[in-house]
Scaffold this active site. Sequence first.
Site, PDB file in Angstrom:
ATOM      1  N   ASP A  88       0.848  -1.190   0.000  1.00  0.00           N
ATOM      2  CA  ASP A  88       0.000   0.000   0.000  1.00  0.00           C
ATOM      3  C   ASP A  88       0.888   1.247   0.000  1.00  0.00           C
ATOM      4  O   ASP A  88       1.229   1.784   1.048  1.00  0.00           O
ATOM      5  CB  ASP A  88      -0.900  -0.018   1.240  1.00  0.00           C
ATOM      6  CG  ASP A  88      -2.021   1.007   1.180  1.00  0.00           C
ATOM      7  OD1 ASP A  88      -2.376   1.434   0.067  1.00  0.00           O
ATOM      8  OD2 ASP A  88      -2.545   1.361   2.248  1.00  0.00           O
ATOM      9  N   LYS A 139     -10.129   2.072  -8.401  1.00  0.00           N
ATOM     10  CA  LYS A 139     -10.649   2.288  -7.048  1.00  0.00           C
ATOM     11  C   LYS A 139     -11.765   3.339  -7.076  1.00  0.00           C
ATOM     12  O   LYS A 139     -11.597   4.423  -7.626  1.00  0.00           O
ATOM     13  CB  LYS A 139      -9.532   2.748  -6.102  1.00  0.00           C
ATOM     14  CG  LYS A 139      -8.569   1.646  -5.732  1.00  0.00           C
ATOM     15  CD  LYS A 139      -7.457   2.141  -4.830  1.00  0.00           C
ATOM     16  CE  LYS A 139      -7.896   2.298  -3.409  1.00  0.00           C
ATOM     17  NZ  LYS A 139      -6.763   2.677  -2.515  1.00  0.00           N
ATOM     18  N   THR A 143     -13.364   1.104  -2.379  1.00  0.00           N
ATOM     19  CA  THR A 143     -12.581   1.571  -1.233  1.00  0.00           C
ATOM     20  C   THR A 143     -13.438   2.391  -0.271  1.00  0.00           C
ATOM     21  O   THR A 143     -14.621   2.622  -0.510  1.00  0.00           O
ATOM     22  CB  THR A 143     -11.358   2.360  -1.723  1.00  0.00           C
ATOM     23  OG1 THR A 143     -10.476   2.616  -0.626  1.00  0.00           O
ATOM     24  CG2 THR A 143     -11.763   3.683  -2.365  1.00  0.00           C
TER      25      THR A 143
END
Length: 337
Positions: A27, A142, A167
Amino acid sequence: MSVSPDKRRKMESALEQIKKYTVVVADTGDFNAIEEYKPQDATTNPSLILAAAKMPSYQHLVDQAMKHAMASGGSEDEQVTSAMDKLFVSFGLEILKKVPGRVSTEVDARLSFDKEAMVSRARRLISLYEEAGVAKERILIKLSSTWEGIQAGLELEEKHGIHCNMTLLFSFAQAVACAEARVTLISPFVGRILDWYKENTDHKNYEPHEDPGVLSVTKIYNYYKKFNYGTVVMGASFRNTGEVKALAGCDLLTISPGLLGELSQDHSAVKCSLTPQGAKDCDLEKVHLDEKSFRWLHNEDRMAVEKLSDGIRKFAADAVKLEAMIKERMSNVKNGK
């Protein structure tokens, strides 16, 4: 000479043990931090890209994005938007050189309540990847897990074959709606849920097995596996390695370089906590949500309502900062500075 299983386990890091049960994802927007931990995939967001774009080692990507935007023409605002898209994709392209799997690239959070705009921006990002020779199968788009975002995900998956990563997911209602939309992947946030409970209750310290973020992801994973949904679960936003280890067995876990480093130095035993068989034995009932019932059920979860709104605002604020940085740099180039 053979090594006993117990001794081998002690030699293995917690990270190596987790990789046996779960796909590990990095991430970060700092792709130079990725190689050391050999993740399968990587995720980015506006905040991570903003942080990376300020680093001296990535200025060439910012410059390339600006040149691309200025060559494309249009108004100043159109050029800034074009530069933002190009910059996000440029970071994604560099990350894809470091990971064998996929990269997640986020649609502007300011579009979180505009389904058509999210679909359009997602298709634009995919076209930029394809122009660079990268197939859409290696990209996850996302989207914020608002009702509009989930419906955008449904359309992108069904009509355009574009895989989505939903997300800013905090509630069970969001998870159910995403499963029913048959999106590829969801990213329930573990650490931000913990943050809320620490800030809003008298309980300040949690063991991993009682951590409200861990419990939320565990329930979602079990629900998906019990009722055979194809959407996979990627736990995200971790505050400590205990949370990560408590979710071993989850389909994927996206972990910051800092925590990846800690896990690689940790040699404690990690057991698989989440399994499809364990999920089948859970006492959960199947739920169907239309828009009205989704909005009601999500609204009943104060934590999720506040954290979703807060998350959108924070990602939007960082997008504005990144735009301002690009706008200033573009102005300097045009003025010969």
